[in-house]
Design an enzyme around this catalytic site. Structure first.
Site, PDB file in Angstrom:
ATOM      1  N   THR A 116       0.822  -1.207   0.000  1.00 36.89           N
ATOM      2  CA  THR A 116       0.000   0.000   0.000  1.00 36.89           C
ATOM      3  C   THR A 116       0.855   1.256   0.000  1.00 36.89           C
ATOM      4  O   THR A 116       1.984   1.246   0.517  1.00 36.89           O
ATOM      5  CB  THR A 116      -0.914   0.004   1.248  1.00 36.89           C
ATOM      6  N   TYR A 140      -1.336   0.147  10.601  1.00 39.91           N
ATOM      7  CA  TYR A 140      -1.622  -0.557   9.338  1.00 39.91           C
ATOM      8  C   TYR A 140      -0.424  -0.462   8.393  1.00 39.91           C
ATOM      9  O   TYR A 140       0.076  -1.473   7.875  1.00 39.91           O
ATOM     10  CB  TYR A 140      -2.885   0.041   8.704  1.00 39.91           C
TER      11      TYR A 140
END
Ligand code: NAD
Length: 331
Positions: A116, A140
């Protein structure tokens, strides 16, 4: 070719399954259905199992003998990660250790991994190249960076080749409305703007209108999930053709503002988007958009569906059916 799609009952994985099947490959989904949906598994078998369970993984490799693995399974909601770091490190990092061990036992050595742009944190320069320092600012992003480091370590010592695809904002839905984005909770901008337009769940929250951007709202790089799926197929093919491991952004290189998204939602749906303006949200960089040079070079990647109008039209087409909304106008 048979491919194990770990987390294939979720949003992005299910679109990749559909794209693989469309070209004659056989996706086998391995998913614990903690967040995904069995109705999204339509292009091959569903093996219910958890990546942290070695026996369940071994049984899936034994039964299906995949040529490669694509790994989508993770905890993905940023706010949840701040409250439950142990659960995120367990699923997102320990889960990959378990998956890599099972791949090794099965003699399967090619992996496409969902990374990501959150691994970059707040960018020092734009557009974001793959050489930008990776300094994530939330749990995250740190778990995803940890997996990239894990993959680099393992691939330098063992028989593993991998592609780490750093997605920007996945969005849109299959144009035929068959599958789409069904997160719960949903924290992504476009489905939440559509939900507000449909009169479901009240006004949406718009965080920050005083950024140093053209209209004061944040700008993000939205990549249509169909284009994202095409990038996965290209990455898989590259690995299976014998190329070495690589990391690569998957975005369009263009940023659209939150306000542009709301305007487009209003135009496509023919409905106003009720919204409340809030202050800036901590950790939201004003602008994020990808440098796409490497994805063009390595994957010959050229987005086909990722203009904002198409993204929102396809998302609305899916959601209005899923939510049972009568469209005033479908754009
Ligand atoms: N959605 C985005 O915009 C975006 C952006 C960048 C990166 N990513 C990454 O892409 C991947 C897929 O995202 P998504 O939006 O499709 O998420 P999703 O939640 O829709 O799909 C994840 C799937 O993994 C499954 N899963 C979770 N933990 C599991 C476990 N322990 N064992 C087996 N299955 C498990 C869930 O049931 C779900 O079906 C994630 O790794 C995410 O971090 C997503």
């Amino acid at each position: 070719m048979r491919v194990l799609i770990v987390g294939g009952a979720g949003y992005i994985g299910s679109h990749v399954c559909k794209a693989l099947a469309a070209r004659g490959d056989e996706p086998v989904v391995f998913d614990n259905l903690s967040r995904g949906h069995d109705h999204a598994v339509q292009w091959g078998p569903l093996v219910r199992g958890d990546i942290r369970n070695a026996e369940e993984l071994d049984a899936a490799f034994e039964a299906h003998q995949p040529a490669a693995v694509m790994h989508f399974a993770a905890n993905i909601e940023v706010g949840e990660g701040q409250k439950e770091p142990l659960a995120f490190w367990d699923n997102n990092v320990a889960g990959v250790v378990s998956l890599l061990q099972a791949m090794k036992r099965a003699g399967c050595s090619s992996l496409v991994f969902s990374s990501t742009c959150a691994t970059y944190g707040t960018p020092q320069s734009l557009p974001l190249t793959e050489d930008e320092p990776q300094t994530p600012i939330n749990v995250y992003g740190r778990t995803k960076l940890a997996v990239e480091q894990l993959l680099a370590d393992v691939s330098s010592a063992e028989d593993l080749r991998y592609a780490a695809l750093r997605y920007f904002n996945a969005s849109g839905a299959s144009p035929d409305g068959e599958i789409g984005e069904e997160h719960d909770p949903e924290t992504h901008l476009i489905p939440n703007a559509l939900k507000a337009a449909a009169g479901l769940g009240g006004p949406m929250k718009l965080f920050g209108t005083d950024y140093d951007t053209a209209d004061g709202t944040c700008e993000r790089d939205f990549i249509h999930v169909m284009d994202l799926a095409a990038a996965h197929l290209a990455a898989l093919d590259r690995l299976l053709s014998g190329a070495g491991s690589f990391q690569c952004n998957v975005g369009t290189g263009t940023g659209y503002s939150v306000k542009a998204v709301l305007d487009t939602v209003e135009r496509v749906t023919g409905l106003p988007v009720p919204h409340d303006i809030h202050g800036r949200r901590e950790g939201d960089p004003p602008r994020l958009y990808a440098d796409v040079t490497r994805s063009r070079q390595l994957l010959d990647f050229q987005p086909q569906y990722s203009d904002l109008e198409t993204i929102i039209r396809d998302a609305w087409n899916f959601h209005r059916i899923a939510w049972g909304v009568e469209a005033v106008k479908t754009g």
